[in-house]
Design an enzyme around this catalytic site. Structure first.
Site, mmCIF file in Angstrom:
data_model
loop_
_atom_site.group_PDB
_atom_site.id
_atom_site.type_symbol
_atom_site.label_atom_id
_atom_site.label_comp_id
_atom_site.label_asym_id
_atom_site.label_seq_id
_atom_site.Cartn_x
_atom_site.Cartn_y
_atom_site.Cartn_z
ATOM 1 N N SER A 62 0.948 -1.287 0.239
ATOM 2 C CA SER A 62 -0.110 -0.079 0.014
ATOM 3 C C SER A 62 0.906 1.323 0.144
ATOM 4 O O SER A 62 1.813 1.414 -1.021
ATOM 5 C CB SER A 62 -0.809 -0.202 1.257
ATOM 6 O OG SER A 62 -1.997 1.040 0.943
ATOM 7 N N ASP A 117 -5.192 -4.178 -2.561
ATOM 8 C CA ASP A 117 -4.424 -3.887 -1.479
ATOM 9 C C ASP A 117 -3.637 -5.084 -0.894
ATOM 10 O O ASP A 117 -4.423 -6.142 -0.367
ATOM 11 C CB ASP A 117 -4.914 -3.232 -0.459
ATOM 12 C CG ASP A 117 -4.156 -2.677 0.589
ATOM 13 O OD1 ASP A 117 -3.249 -3.089 1.035
ATOM 14 O OD2 ASP A 117 -4.394 -1.549 0.914
#
Length: 257
Positions: free
Chosen positions: A42, A154
């Site tokens: 991320s 993610d």
């Protein structure tokens, strides 16, 4: 023994708290600690591409504070996600001037999850900016990213502290977690439900922490919002202070200073 410490660095996700990562990296730069390999999830992946490209922590925090960076995120009109990240924004090329992972100055790994197969994907080759955006695709807030035959989201869903790619290197592994596991909260029903979901999300991190030679976090991180950018410098300064303290202690234990 004396000399320069060379480390592998693993960076967790944590959105705007990524300023803490930059503070730790600034501490590495200040104390002459060399990063030999880096892995991120991320916001950690975005920062990893900057480090891999040779961009300093101070240049990155300057870019993160800019109005241009805030404009990278736009409304997606509910098309597979509330928001989208403009991968063609010029400021992303300032953060990550080297376009492909295989051309980075140091080994750089980006952690994603394939939504179709449920597999953790650890990329060390390919389009650095697109893969960093994919690693930041926290559904349902952000739309998943199609990349070759994969639909990527993610990486923090399955591995928020991605040290696995760094185990092949001989350097000590330093992991930085933007989600402190030990925090004090009021024992209300809502807070306990939120805490339970958080622990489920972070379940993989405990194992990764145990494999780290040095683990850096700070309970004060829990006071910083994930999507507010008004306190970036305070978070950066916290990372610098905590990073300096932890790294200097680690170096002393290794008899490097």
């Amino acid at each position: 023994m004396s000399g320069t410490l060379k480390i592998s660095l693993a960076l967790s996700g944590g959105a705007a708290r990524g300023a803490f990562h930059l503070g730790v990296i600034a501490a590495c730069e200040r104390h002459g600690i060399e990063i030999g390999a880096i892995s991120g999830t991320s916001i950690g992946a975005v920062i990893a591409t900057g480090v891999g490209s040779g961009v300093s922590a101070f240049d990155m925090i300057r870019l993160f504070k800019s109005e241009a960076f805030r404009k990278v995120i736009g409304f997606n009109y509910f098309q597979k996600g509330l928001f989208r990240i403009d991968e063609k924004a010029s400021i992303l090329k300032e953060i990550c001037p080297i376009s492909s992972l295989e051309e980075m100055r140091i080994p750089t790994f980006i952690n994603c999850v394939d939504l179709h197969t449920g597999e953790i994907m650890r990329f060390h080759k390919g389009d650095a900016i697109k893969l960093a955006i994919a690693s930041s695709a926290l559904i349902p807030l952000f739309r998943p990213i199609a990349y070759h035959k994969h639909l990527l989201i993610d990486g923090g869903f399955m591995d928020n502290l991605p040290i696995s790619p760094l185990l092949d290197y001989a350097y000590p592994i330093v992991s930085v977690n933007l989600h402190p596991l030990h925090v004090k909260e009021k024992h209300t029903l809502i807070s306990m439900i939120k805490r339970s979901l958080f622990l489920l999300f972070m379940a993989s991190s405990s194992l990764q922490i145990s494999k780290s030679d040095l683990y850096i976090t700070d309970p004060k991180l829990s006071s910083f919002g994930l999507f507010t950018f008004s306190e970036l410098m305070r978070c950066f300064e916290l990372g610098y202070a905590r990073g300096s303290e932890s790294l200097l202690t680690f170096m002393a234990q290794k008899s490097i200073i």
